[in-house]
Design a protein around this motif. Sequence first.
Motif, mmCIF file in Angstrom:
data_model
loop_
_atom_site.group_PDB
_atom_site.id
_atom_site.type_symbol
_atom_site.label_atom_id
_atom_site.label_comp_id
_atom_site.label_asym_id
_atom_site.label_seq_id
_atom_site.Cartn_x
_atom_site.Cartn_y
_atom_site.Cartn_z
ATOM 1 N N THR A 1 -3.904 3.825 11.296
ATOM 2 C CA THR A 1 -3.948 3.048 10.051
ATOM 3 C C THR A 1 -2.644 3.165 9.259
ATOM 4 N N GLY B 1 -3.757 -3.124 9.496
ATOM 5 C CA GLY B 1 -4.938 -2.545 8.884
ATOM 6 C C GLY B 1 -4.661 -1.537 7.807
ATOM 7 N N GLY B 2 -3.413 -1.016 7.704
ATOM 8 C CA GLY B 2 -3.143 0.003 6.717
ATOM 9 C C GLY B 2 -1.766 -0.177 6.117
ATOM 10 N N ARG B 3 -1.203 0.927 5.617
ATOM 11 C CA ARG B 3 0.122 0.866 5.019
ATOM 12 C C ARG B 3 1.143 0.516 6.086
ATOM 13 N N LYS C 1 -5.498 6.243 -2.610
ATOM 14 C CA LYS C 1 -5.976 5.175 -1.737
ATOM 15 C C LYS C 1 -7.313 5.508 -1.093
ATOM 16 N N ARG D 1 -1.488 6.037 8.177
ATOM 17 C CA ARG D 1 -1.634 7.163 7.258
ATOM 18 C C ARG D 1 -0.901 8.388 7.801
ATOM 19 N N ASP E 1 -10.189 5.997 1.326
ATOM 20 C CA ASP E 1 -10.452 5.435 2.648
ATOM 21 C C ASP E 1 -9.840 4.044 2.836
ATOM 22 N N ASP E 2 -9.353 3.448 1.759
ATOM 23 C CA ASP E 2 -8.777 2.108 1.844
ATOM 24 C C ASP E 2 -7.253 2.213 1.886
ATOM 25 N N SER E 3 -6.685 2.309 3.090
ATOM 26 C CA SER E 3 -5.244 2.482 3.232
ATOM 27 C C SER E 3 -4.465 1.232 2.862
ATOM 28 N N ARG E 4 -5.168 0.084 2.711
ATOM 29 C CA ARG E 4 -4.497 -1.160 2.334
ATOM 30 C C ARG E 4 -4.383 -1.339 0.822
ATOM 31 N N LYS E 5 -4.929 -0.415 0.065
ATOM 32 C CA LYS E 5 -4.921 -0.509 -1.388
ATOM 33 C C LYS E 5 -3.499 -0.433 -1.927
ATOM 34 N N GLU E 6 -3.134 -1.417 -2.751
ATOM 35 C CA GLU E 6 -1.787 -1.462 -3.311
ATOM 36 C C GLU E 6 -1.666 -0.506 -4.498
#
Length: 357
Positions: free
Chosen positions: A162, A64-66, A256, A164, A258-263
């Motif tokens: 997540t 879900g995240g990094r 990033k 983070r 709230d979107d921890s998956r953002k590249e």
Amino acid sequence: MSSLLKPFSVCEGPCESCGVRRGCQSSAPDRQPPSQRPAAGLGAVPAHQRSYAARRSLAAAAIGGRKITHPGKAILAGGIAGGIEICITFPTEYVKTQLQLDARVNPPRYRGIGDCVKLTVQDHGLRGLYRGLSSLLYGSIPKSAVRFGMFEMLSNPMRDATGRLDNTRSLLCGLGAGITEAIIVVCPMETLKVKLIHDQCSLRPRYRGFFHGVSEIIREQGVRGTYQGLTATVLKQGTNQAIRFYVMNALRNWYKGDDSRKEMHPIVTAMFGATAGAASVFGNTPLDVVKTRMQGLEAHRYKNTMDCAFQILKQEGPQAFYKGTVPRLGRVCLDVAIVFVIYEEVVKLLNNVWKTQ
């Protein structure tokens, strides 16, 4: 894949669907009297189920995240990044060290950065700007490997579900990584580098190369001769990495949101890395000056780190603590930007060929 992204919850016992799939019978809590039922919450869950829940939580962080970076990948990626970076940026490190060694009482030999480069090229050619590179090259690979490996080792247990990492914990993890690399790699590496560069300034240089210089230093001073200025080095590296990882992590979290998956694009990573490098330069250049003096060929003039700092202040004034700031700023900003970009890209490559849990 979509099923992996569905939220999950921890229950007090195996759910009905699990019981059907595994062909087992689940106990019905409703059959127990209310007074005998376990209290709600994770504390009431059996130990093996709590362990399972923890593993699921860690898996959720990776999905879900990094992704949490395996320490082995961090060590390999850090070593590769460190080796490439030092080959690119060493001339700025050379000029910085020469200016810091150029004490006012000599009087100073160089009038500035350009004059230092000009005289070095006149006396030794372009190769002169790479004098001492071997000591840093041999050390930069393990230094970056230890730095990133230790940071990931310390930070992984501190991340949330997540993946983070908050800013305060990144500061502490960076401090731990900096102290570790200072003791294991940086102090002997920096001592050898400074001695080799300082030797070049002599009318009759004694060292014919890296291995000859190392053998002579150890023969005359023992292994302790490669650990001059350990206190100053620990202080410098500890604060260095604490500042860099703190700033880098804060900027990453801001970017990033709230979107921890953002590249993060490599250009963005480079900009954030350069900013983190600049912050560390302005934050601890005085420690770097003291460390350099403590590791030079005239280190015997100082009783200890505090005496070195006092003598610099007394004889050269407070501005001496910021000697070499400009070349160091250029070198460190480029250094940190390159290292973080290469590190992130190598980790991505390793994730495709090296599967870890």
